[in-house]
Design an enzyme around this catalytic site. Sequence first.
Site, PDB file in Angstrom:
ATOM      1  N   CYS A   1       0.838  -1.205   0.000  1.00  0.00           N
ATOM      2  CA  CYS A   1       0.000   0.000   0.000  1.00  0.00           C
ATOM      3  C   CYS A   1       0.876   1.259   0.000  1.00  0.00           C
ATOM      4  O   CYS A   1       1.489   1.585   1.030  1.00  0.00           O
ATOM      5  CB  CYS A   1      -0.920  -0.033   1.225  1.00  0.00           C
ATOM      6  SG  CYS A   1      -1.939   1.429   1.390  1.00  0.00           S
TER       7      CYS A   1
ATOM      8  N   CYS B   1      -0.271   4.217   2.245  1.00  0.00           N
ATOM      9  CA  CYS B   1      -0.091   3.918   3.675  1.00  0.00           C
ATOM     10  C   CYS B   1       1.383   3.994   4.086  1.00  0.00           C
ATOM     11  O   CYS B   1       1.718   4.627   5.075  1.00  0.00           O
ATOM     12  CB  CYS B   1      -0.576   2.511   3.994  1.00  0.00           C
ATOM     13  SG  CYS B   1      -2.034   2.010   3.099  1.00  0.00           S
ATOM     14  N   ASP B   2       2.229   3.341   3.319  1.00  0.00           N
ATOM     15  CA  ASP B   2       3.607   3.150   3.789  1.00  0.00           C
ATOM     16  C   ASP B   2       4.640   4.011   3.058  1.00  0.00           C
ATOM     17  O   ASP B   2       5.792   4.068   3.492  1.00  0.00           O
ATOM     18  CB  ASP B   2       3.998   1.659   3.636  1.00  0.00           C
ATOM     19  CG  ASP B   2       3.122   0.766   4.503  1.00  0.00           C
ATOM     20  OD1 ASP B   2       2.586   1.278   5.504  1.00  0.00           O
ATOM     21  OD2 ASP B   2       2.960  -0.416   4.174  1.00  0.00           O
TER      22      ASP B   2
HETATM   23  C1  LIG Z   1      -0.125  -3.086   4.909  1.00  0.00           C
HETATM   24  C2  LIG Z   1      -1.287  -2.138   4.855  1.00  0.00           C
HETATM   25  C3  LIG Z   1      -1.146  -0.866   5.331  1.00  0.00           C
HETATM   26  C4  LIG Z   1      -2.224   0.013   5.305  1.00  0.00           C
HETATM   27  N1  LIG Z   1      -2.051   1.273   5.806  1.00  0.00           N
HETATM   28  C5  LIG Z   1      -3.112   2.140   5.826  1.00  0.00           C
HETATM   29  C6  LIG Z   1      -2.952   3.463   6.363  1.00  0.00           C
HETATM   30  O1  LIG Z   1      -1.866   3.858   6.796  1.00  0.00           O
HETATM   31  N2  LIG Z   1      -4.045   4.262   6.372  1.00  0.00           N
HETATM   32  C7  LIG Z   1      -5.275   3.866   5.873  1.00  0.00           C
HETATM   33  O2  LIG Z   1      -6.219   4.635   5.958  1.00  0.00           O
HETATM   34  N3  LIG Z   1      -5.416   2.643   5.316  1.00  0.00           N
HETATM   35  C8  LIG Z   1      -4.376   1.786   5.276  1.00  0.00           C
HETATM   36  N4  LIG Z   1      -4.521   0.546   4.688  1.00  0.00           N
HETATM   37  C9  LIG Z   1      -5.806   0.206   4.075  1.00  0.00           C
HETATM   38  C10 LIG Z   1      -6.847  -0.137   5.157  1.00  0.00           C
HETATM   39  O3  LIG Z   1      -6.246  -1.005   6.099  1.00  0.00           O
HETATM   40  C11 LIG Z   1      -8.088  -0.762   4.562  1.00  0.00           C
HETATM   41  O4  LIG Z   1      -8.605   0.065   3.540  1.00  0.00           O
HETATM   42  C12 LIG Z   1      -9.205  -0.957   5.605  1.00  0.00           C
HETATM   43  O5  LIG Z   1      -8.683  -1.528   6.765  1.00  0.00           O
HETATM   44  C13 LIG Z   1     -10.314  -1.831   5.037  1.00  0.00           C
HETATM   45  O6  LIG Z   1     -11.204  -2.170   6.060  1.00  0.00           O
HETATM   46  P1  LIG Z   1     -12.385  -3.218   5.789  1.00  0.00           P
HETATM   47  O7  LIG Z   1     -13.116  -3.326   7.075  1.00  0.00           O
HETATM   48  O8  LIG Z   1     -13.138  -2.866   4.576  1.00  0.00           O
HETATM   49  O9  LIG Z   1     -11.672  -4.588   5.427  1.00  0.00           O
HETATM   50  P2  LIG Z   1     -10.676  -5.488   6.294  1.00  0.00           P
HETATM   51  O10 LIG Z   1      -9.924  -4.696   7.255  1.00  0.00           O
HETATM   52  O11 LIG Z   1      -9.941  -6.303   5.296  1.00  0.00           O
HETATM   53  O12 LIG Z   1     -11.652  -6.421   7.129  1.00  0.00           O
HETATM   54  C14 LIG Z   1     -12.362  -7.473   6.565  1.00  0.00           C
HETATM   55  C15 LIG Z   1     -12.491  -8.576   7.598  1.00  0.00           C
HETATM   56  O13 LIG Z   1     -13.417  -9.557   7.107  1.00  0.00           O
HETATM   57  C16 LIG Z   1     -12.943 -10.833   7.497  1.00  0.00           C
HETATM   58  N5  LIG Z   1     -13.549 -11.850   6.626  1.00  0.00           N
HETATM   59  C17 LIG Z   1     -13.338 -12.031   5.296  1.00  0.00           C
HETATM   60  N6  LIG Z   1     -14.069 -13.076   4.848  1.00  0.00           N
HETATM   61  C18 LIG Z   1     -14.756 -13.568   5.917  1.00  0.00           C
HETATM   62  C19 LIG Z   1     -15.657 -14.657   6.113  1.00  0.00           C
HETATM   63  N7  LIG Z   1     -16.017 -15.470   5.094  1.00  0.00           N
HETATM   64  N8  LIG Z   1     -16.150 -14.887   7.350  1.00  0.00           N
HETATM   65  C20 LIG Z   1     -15.808 -14.093   8.393  1.00  0.00           C
HETATM   66  N9  LIG Z   1     -14.941 -13.052   8.278  1.00  0.00           N
HETATM   67  C21 LIG Z   1     -14.426 -12.785   7.052  1.00  0.00           C
HETATM   68  C22 LIG Z   1     -11.445 -10.726   7.342  1.00  0.00           C
HETATM   69  O14 LIG Z   1     -10.772 -11.718   8.108  1.00  0.00           O
HETATM   70  C23 LIG Z   1     -11.178  -9.312   7.858  1.00  0.00           C
HETATM   71  O15 LIG Z   1     -10.884  -9.293   9.226  1.00  0.00           O
HETATM   72  C24 LIG Z   1      -3.467  -0.381   4.737  1.00  0.00           C
HETATM   73  C25 LIG Z   1      -3.609  -1.671   4.245  1.00  0.00           C
HETATM   74  C26 LIG Z   1      -2.537  -2.556   4.302  1.00  0.00           C
HETATM   75  C27 LIG Z   1      -2.716  -3.947   3.800  1.00  0.00           C
END
Ligand SMILES: Cc1cc2nc3c(=O)[nH]c(=O)nc-3n(C[C@H](O)[C@H](O)[C@H](O)COP(=O)(O)OP(=O)(O)OC[C@H]3O[C@@H](n4cnc5c(N)ncnc54)[C@H](O)[C@@H]3O)c2cc1C
Length: 311
Positions: A133, A136-137
């Site tokens: 990302c 982010c980084d």
């Molecule tokens: C390395 C890295 C660094 C980042 N740094 C930043 C930053 O500095 N600032 C920023 O704003 N954003 C950052 N991001 C992006 C940010 O983390 C994401 O955009 C955000 O967290 C997405 O949230 P979400 O809830 O949509 O998905 P997620 O956080 O991916 O959550 C989805 C959840 O659903 C669960 N899940 C999936 N399928 C199933 C299933 N079948 N049954 C039960 N559970 C399930 C998964 O295990 C997961 O816990 C970064 C991303 C990464 C990878």
Amino acid sequence: MEKWDLIIIGAGAAGLAAGIYGARSGLKTLILEEKMVGGTTADAPIIENYPGFESIRGTELAKKMAAHCRKTGVTIREFEKVVSLDLKGEKKTVKTSRATYEAKAIIIASGSHYRELGVPGEKEFRGRGVSYCGICDGPLFKGKRVLVIGGGNSAVITALYIAELASEVKIAHRREAFRAEEALVKALKEKSNVEILWNTELKEIKGEKIVNKAVLYNNKTKETTELSVDGVFVQVGEKPNSQLAEEAGVKVDEKGYIVIDIRQRTNIAGVYAAGDVTNHPVKQVGTAVGQGITAALEAYGYIRRPYYYKQ
Ligand SMILES: Cc1cc2nc3c(=O)[nH]c(=O)nc-3n(C[C@H](O)[C@H](O)[C@H](O)COP(=O)(O)OP(=O)(O)OC[C@H]3O[C@@H](n4cnc5c(N)ncnc54)[C@H](O)[C@@H]3O)c2cc1C
């Protein structure tokens, strides 16, 4: 069968924000999470762009969100994977690795995963020089040497963004032309600190405690070389975790992202989606939180039908 008002799939930023708003609206709310709470927020080494927190470890922010969510009365069940969904009728059925549940409304907040290359060193140095990302980084690599891998829009955008911060950026693509938009490629070629490595594949990432070398293979000359680098950004695509939803009839776009409207509604009544699993163009913690909030308030309207709710 346990009955809930609202079931949320995924305890990342979107799911946890939705949980807080669901419970505070008086909905009996359950979050099902296949791993530990936190989602990809917990994968971010440092987050420096979430309002209110100048700099916070991803794990710490995720822990705070989960604690806040539980305090509002949400039940969170970790290590319980959703394995199938029946969403068509008024009552929605959610089957997990442990049980079957019924809910009046569903929020799909299952996120996405970055595609990995699968080369040696990639897993070992993730968060220690290997990143997926740029936004982010990128700022962690100010004045450093960075290698970006990929040939699509996200790779070129990442290289452009990091070129503003890093001292030098190399972008390696296994073909001889980018798939990215022409305007982006033109902008990239104009950057004095960017070098494009055509026909080049990453074979291995090496280091001590953090990344210091990338092993590259030129598939035209068949030559293998070692490049000294401080960071490697892998930008070879993302994959939304939308397969179960799609199998249950939820509409997805050509890349598999769940299609939502401005109110986070999917094509099925009572089914909402939020965060990285959706076709929203920005994938950040802040946008995931905002989408989760909207989805929960919409689910509340759908279930309770207050006088001001518009279908
Ligand atoms: C390395 C890295 C660094 C980042 N740094 C930043 C930053 O500095 N600032 C920023 O704003 N954003 C950052 N991001 C992006 C940010 O983390 C994401 O955009 C955000 O967290 C997405 O949230 P979400 O809830 O949509 O998905 P997620 O956080 O991916 O959550 C989805 C959840 O659903 C669960 N899940 C999936 N399928 C199933 C299933 N079948 N049954 C039960 N559970 C399930 C998964 O295990 C997961 O816990 C970064 C991303 C990464 C990878």
